[in-house]
Enzyme design. Sequence first.
Site, PDB file in Angstrom:
ATOM      1  N   CYS A   3       0.840  -1.208   0.000  1.00 15.34           N
ATOM      2  CA  CYS A   3       0.000   0.000   0.000  1.00 15.34           C
ATOM      3  C   CYS A   3       0.875   1.259   0.000  1.00 15.34           C
ATOM      4  O   CYS A   3       1.762   1.394   0.836  1.00 15.34           O
ATOM      5  CB  CYS A   3      -0.941  -0.006   1.206  1.00 15.34           C
ATOM      6  SG  CYS A   3      -2.051   1.415   1.172  1.00 15.34           S
ATOM      7  N   LYS A  20       1.889  -9.623  -0.488  1.00 16.82           N
ATOM      8  CA  LYS A  20       1.709  -8.785  -1.681  1.00 16.82           C
ATOM      9  C   LYS A  20       2.608  -7.565  -1.546  1.00 16.82           C
ATOM     10  O   LYS A  20       2.627  -6.918  -0.502  1.00 16.82           O
ATOM     11  CB  LYS A  20       0.249  -8.341  -1.777  1.00 16.82           C
ATOM     12  CG  LYS A  20       0.023  -7.250  -2.812  1.00 16.82           C
ATOM     13  CD  LYS A  20      -1.155  -7.537  -3.688  1.00 16.82           C
ATOM     14  CE  LYS A  20      -1.368  -6.477  -4.745  1.00 16.82           C
ATOM     15  NZ  LYS A  20      -1.924  -5.262  -4.216  1.00 16.82           N
ATOM     16  N   ASN A  32       0.728  -8.408 -11.069  1.00 19.91           N
ATOM     17  CA  ASN A  32      -0.396  -7.489 -10.899  1.00 19.91           C
ATOM     18  C   ASN A  32      -0.012  -6.102 -11.423  1.00 19.91           C
ATOM     19  O   ASN A  32       1.145  -5.720 -11.401  1.00 19.91           O
ATOM     20  CB  ASN A  32      -0.752  -7.420  -9.396  1.00 19.91           C
ATOM     21  CG  ASN A  32      -1.665  -6.269  -9.040  1.00 19.91           C
ATOM     22  OD1 ASN A  32      -1.265  -5.338  -8.341  1.00 19.91           O
ATOM     23  ND2 ASN A  32      -2.901  -6.318  -9.503  1.00 19.91           N
ATOM     24  N   ASP A  48      -2.318  -3.068 -14.012  1.00 22.31           N
ATOM     25  CA  ASP A  48      -2.740  -2.703 -15.378  1.00 22.31           C
ATOM     26  C   ASP A  48      -3.241  -3.886 -16.207  1.00 22.31           C
ATOM     27  O   ASP A  48      -3.243  -3.804 -17.443  1.00 22.31           O
ATOM     28  CB  ASP A  48      -1.602  -2.002 -16.138  1.00 22.31           C
ATOM     29  CG  ASP A  48      -1.145  -0.724 -15.457  1.00 22.31           C
ATOM     30  OD1 ASP A  48      -1.859  -0.244 -14.552  1.00 22.31           O
ATOM     31  OD2 ASP A  48      -0.072  -0.206 -15.832  1.00 22.31           O
TER      32      ASP A  48
END
Length: 240
Positions: free
Chosen positions: A83, A122, A183, A185
């Site tokens: 994030c 992630k 990951n 687009d």
Amino acid sequence: MAGITDRLFRVLAERFGAGMVVSEMIASNALGVGNEEMVRKLGRPGTLPHMVQLAGCEAEWMARGAKIARDAGADIIDINFGCPAKRVTNGYAGSALMRVPDHAMTLIDAVVSATPLPVTVKMRSGWDDDSLNAPEIARRAVDAGAQMITVHGRTRQQFYKGNARWELVRAVVEAVDVPVVVNGDIVDLATAREALQQSGAAAVMLGRGARGRPWAVGQIGDALAGKETQPAPKARRLPN
Ligand SMILES: Cc1cc2nc3c(=O)[nH]c(=O)nc-3n(C[C@H](O)[C@H](O)[C@H](O)COP(=O)(O)O)c2cc1C
């Protein structure tokens, strides 16, 4: 995705054939003190493995959050190292963890020790262009017990600007022996194919490409498998 992948969205995505769905990011410290909003985000979607994403920067809260998630039915715990939001990185959570790998690993250790559930991570490709350290973080994460790595091919300093660089994910694929998900687009069959080809990843993850289109994930998955599907308009209704 915070504010997007609530329980109903995940129910719909599963109904339309998504192979995996992930909860919104859940702040481990707020979850740890029973914050209602965070508890609500733990809702199990359907029959797919229930993957819950935790964010935070303190091992103790992450461990407590993982236990609460498990008790609420989580099957997999994902940890957010990606994030970019200032309110998250100022608290040294999300992508800020990529700048402090030793500390980041203490969070993985804590979550791995807290429950028997599989743990995944992630991340972004790095903090900025001078520190594209996703391969190193991924390798260390796997050594600490992570069983899958997802990489958004942008740096934190890019936020959502420019393009995701899928080719950067290839170094992560080469650094670890667990599945890597690419990951950024990916919105249709062509971008999914290109991202897989450039990265060598095992799977793709959609974020914004599925916003308002919960069928997109299943549709792209089908298309990658050589099947063309269009959801019937009736099927797009919200479930009860
Ligand atoms: C509104 C919004 C909320 C997001 N929330 C999360 C989140 O909770 N956890 C996470 O790992 N990524 C989150 N992301 C990042 C996406 O998962 C994804 O990595 C990023 O948008 C790039 O992929 P895309 O181009 O497919 O959207 C969020 C992105 C957006 C735009």
